[in-house]
Design an enzyme around this catalytic site. Structure first.
Site, mmCIF file in Angstrom:
data_model
loop_
_atom_site.group_PDB
_atom_site.id
_atom_site.type_symbol
_atom_site.label_atom_id
_atom_site.label_comp_id
_atom_site.label_asym_id
_atom_site.label_seq_id
_atom_site.Cartn_x
_atom_site.Cartn_y
_atom_site.Cartn_z
ATOM 1 N N ASP A 188 0.909 -1.146 0.000
ATOM 2 C CA ASP A 188 0.000 0.000 0.000
ATOM 3 C C ASP A 188 0.942 1.187 0.000
ATOM 4 O OD1 ASP A 188 -1.429 2.264 0.730
ATOM 5 O OD2 ASP A 188 -2.948 1.075 1.751
ATOM 6 N N HIS A 189 1.106 1.824 -1.155
ATOM 7 C CA HIS A 189 2.216 2.783 -1.246
ATOM 8 C C HIS A 189 2.042 3.972 -0.288
ATOM 9 C CE1 HIS A 189 -0.373 5.027 -4.044
ATOM 10 N NE2 HIS A 189 0.415 6.057 -3.830
ATOM 11 N N HIS A 251 -5.788 2.770 1.073
ATOM 12 C CA HIS A 251 -5.105 3.953 1.601
ATOM 13 C C HIS A 251 -5.853 4.616 2.770
ATOM 14 C CE1 HIS A 251 -2.934 3.165 -1.961
ATOM 15 N NE2 HIS A 251 -3.627 3.901 -2.780
HETATM 16 C C1 BG6 Z 1 -3.402 4.556 -6.394
HETATM 17 C C2 BG6 Z 1 -4.714 4.585 -7.105
HETATM 18 O O1 BG6 Z 1 -3.376 3.519 -5.468
HETATM 19 O O2 BG6 Z 1 -3.202 5.785 -5.707
HETATM 20 C C3 BG6 Z 1 -4.795 5.768 -8.053
HETATM 21 O O3 BG6 Z 1 -4.886 3.387 -7.845
HETATM 22 C C4 BG6 Z 1 -4.470 7.056 -7.338
HETATM 23 O O4 BG6 Z 1 -6.085 5.855 -8.654
HETATM 24 C C5 BG6 Z 1 -3.170 6.923 -6.555
HETATM 25 O O5 BG6 Z 1 -4.361 8.085 -8.310
HETATM 26 C C6 BG6 Z 1 -2.923 8.138 -5.695
HETATM 27 O O6 BG6 Z 1 -1.635 8.049 -5.152
HETATM 28 P P1 BG6 Z 1 -0.815 9.343 -4.749
HETATM 29 O O7 BG6 Z 1 0.440 8.815 -4.147
HETATM 30 O O8 BG6 Z 1 -0.618 10.142 -6.005
HETATM 31 O O9 BG6 Z 1 -1.669 10.097 -3.767
#
Ligand code: BG6
Length: 501
Positions: A188-189, A251
């Site tokens: 989960d980045h 997230h």
């Molecule tokens: C991803 C989603 O997990 O997170 C995307 O699949 C989204 O739809 C993205 O745009 C948002 O990540 P960040 O790091 O740009 O807030």
């Protein structure tokens, strides 16, 4: 569990090496680690994908990717060393022979770079390929620990992990038929972001917050992850997912868990994941009529954000013209435990909103107004602690202050901390941190099987409810506005308003 925290020699195999993630995040992230001397001395990367190309062509493409996306400018000498450890392996994901050849190639690469047969498999492919890859790795004997190294090989898997509770369970079973839990790293980045890691530090390394961090002093919490982008070129995937699956299940629920969890007994991965898990278990599930009351969805219509014009979501490429996929979702959750009883947690996320902003806003209880009722023309606002996840990373706390002057009124002022001004420089990208942790064998920032299932357990009743009560169209909101009217009503019913960050 993988207990070691040591950078050992290893080979990283990236499945889906010609995809966007490899180009934008993984290889640039590895290059930044190389720049900071945080890669193992003995290290190699094998890109595994369907397209036919030579090692050299792959290296050329990755060079461009690094130039475009890495945090550091490309340094020719460093690049030469880095590129000499990059390889390409062509195969489809369902071809048993391709895995046989991978096995031979891994031996060759391991011998050349002395990576001692330690391997990390990174699944950066469409989720449809996960089953095949895990099956073939297992069948070819590539998933088995090399000798006594019980925490190797490791497997990293991107989201989406499952499509609902049932598919997530099946996928967990499938992964665990080949790898034990201590070797599975579910991404989960958001957990790789500095500011998300700082939630725990802020809460537990400061004496002043934790004593107030409960229902006695906190009135409600708003968690927002807002994006200004639309679905861009991901309409095909997004139309089968929607904001609830794409953002909320992972997230936002992770942010909720970190905000609400009890202090862990140690910083061990499982100590922290146990506490997050308890939060997910204590979230009061939304079921039946509560879903219509406490879950709001919407879809963007045409509009403008800054200079950019947006078409309606239904007009986006590869989106069904009668799609009822939500691009905005807002939920009201409560937690059934002593710390949080009666405190609403409002979560919202959407595409094509006015600002790109992710934040957690903790609103403290209103003070009795008796002393300052006369002085405060606008009423005294409650204190709000805002943890800004991105952009403008930092934290702020509002408080009431007397305005200077003999007839001083009261005004809300802000104490503000910005990462940029306090620390300077740029923070590591989420993927640098996550790649580094996989190599170290630290699972803290990865989702454990039970967490993923608990999160799906919370959103699946909503998916099923919406599926059972089909609508012709979702409420729309113009691109560049803060979601559908019903999102405002969700908070208004409790006497609150969403923040307008
Ligand atoms: C991803 C989603 O997990 O997170 C995307 O699949 C989204 O739809 C993205 O745009 C948002 O990540 P960040 O790091 O740009 O807030």
């Amino acid at each position: 569990m993988a207990a070691e925290r040591e950078l050992r020699p290893c080979t990283l195999v990236i499945f889906g090496a010609t995809g966007d993630l490899t180009k934008r995040k993984l290889v640039p992230g590895l290059y930044s680690l190389a720049q900071e001397q945080l890669l193992p001395k003995n290290f190699a990367v094998i890109g595994f994908a369907r397209r036919d190309k030579t090692h050299d062509v792959f290296r050329q493409e990755m060079r461009q990717a690094v130039q475009e996306f890495a945090r550091y400018p490309l340094d020719d000498t460093l690049w030469e060393t880095f590129a000499s450890r990059l390889y390409y392996h062509r195969s489809t994901f369902d071809d048993a022979m391709g895995y046989q050849r991978l096995q031979e190639f891994l031996h060759e690469v391991s011998a050349r770079h002395e990576t001692q047969d330690r391997v990390i498999y990174y699944l950066s492919t469409p989720p449809e390929a996960y089953n095949d890859i895990v099956h073939h790795l297992h069948a070819a004997g590539l998933a088995a620990p090399p000798g006594p190294q019980r925490s190797w090989p490791r497997v990293v898997v991107e989201k989406p992990f499952g499509h609902d509770l049932e598919t997530a369970r099946a996928l967990n079973l499938h992964f665990r038929s080949a790898f034990d839990e201590g070797r599975i790293y579910r991404i989960d980045h958001y957990l790789g972001k500095e500011t998300v890691q700082n939630i725990m530090v802020l809460r537990f390394a400061n004496g002043i917050f934790e004593p107030l961090w409960n229902q006695k002093y906190i009135d409600h919490v708003q968690i927002t992850v807002a994006e200004t982008l639309g679905v861009e070129d991901r309409g095909g995937y997004y139309d089968t997912a929607g904001a609830l699956r794409d953002m909320m299940q992972n997230h936002l629920l992770q942010l909720l868990a970190l905000t609400a969890m009890e202090p862990p007994g140690s910083l061990r991965a499982d100590a922290i994941r146990n506490e997050k898990m308890k939060v997910l278990e204590t979230v009061h599930p939304l079921l039946g009529a509560d879903i219509d009351r406490y879950a709001v969805r919407g879809q963007y219509g045409p509009g403008r954000i800054g200079e950019r014009e947006f078409v309606a979501y239904r007009q986006e490429p590869r989106v069904k013209p009668d799609s009822t996929t939500e691009t905005f979702v807002a939920l009201r959750f409560t937690l059934d435990n002593w710390r949080w009883a009666g405190v609403p947690f409002y979560l919202r996320s959407g595409k094509c909103l006015p600002n790109r902003i992710s934040e957690i806003a903790i609103q403290f209880r209103q003070v009795p107004q008796i002393l300052f009722r006369a002085a405060a023309q606008t009423g005294i606002e409650p204190n709000v602690l805002v943890l800004r996840i991105q952009p403008d990373e930092g934290a702020s706390l509002t408080m009431a202050s007397k305005t200077p002057g003999l007839q001083g009124d009261l005004q809300t002022v802000e104490m503000d901390f910005h990462y940029g001004t306090s620390f300077g420089g740029s923070s590591p990208e989420a993927y640098e941190r996550l790649l580094y942790d996989v190599m170290l064998g630290d699972q803290t920032l990865f989702m454990r099987a039970d967490e993923v299932e608990a999160a799906w357990g919370l959103v699946t009743p909503l998916l099923e409810h919406w599926e059972a009560h089909k609508v012709e169209a979702l409420p729309t909101y113009a691109a560049g506005t803060w979601g559908p009217q019903a999102a405002e009503a969700l908070l208004a019913a409790d006497g609150y308003r969403w923040r307008r960050p």
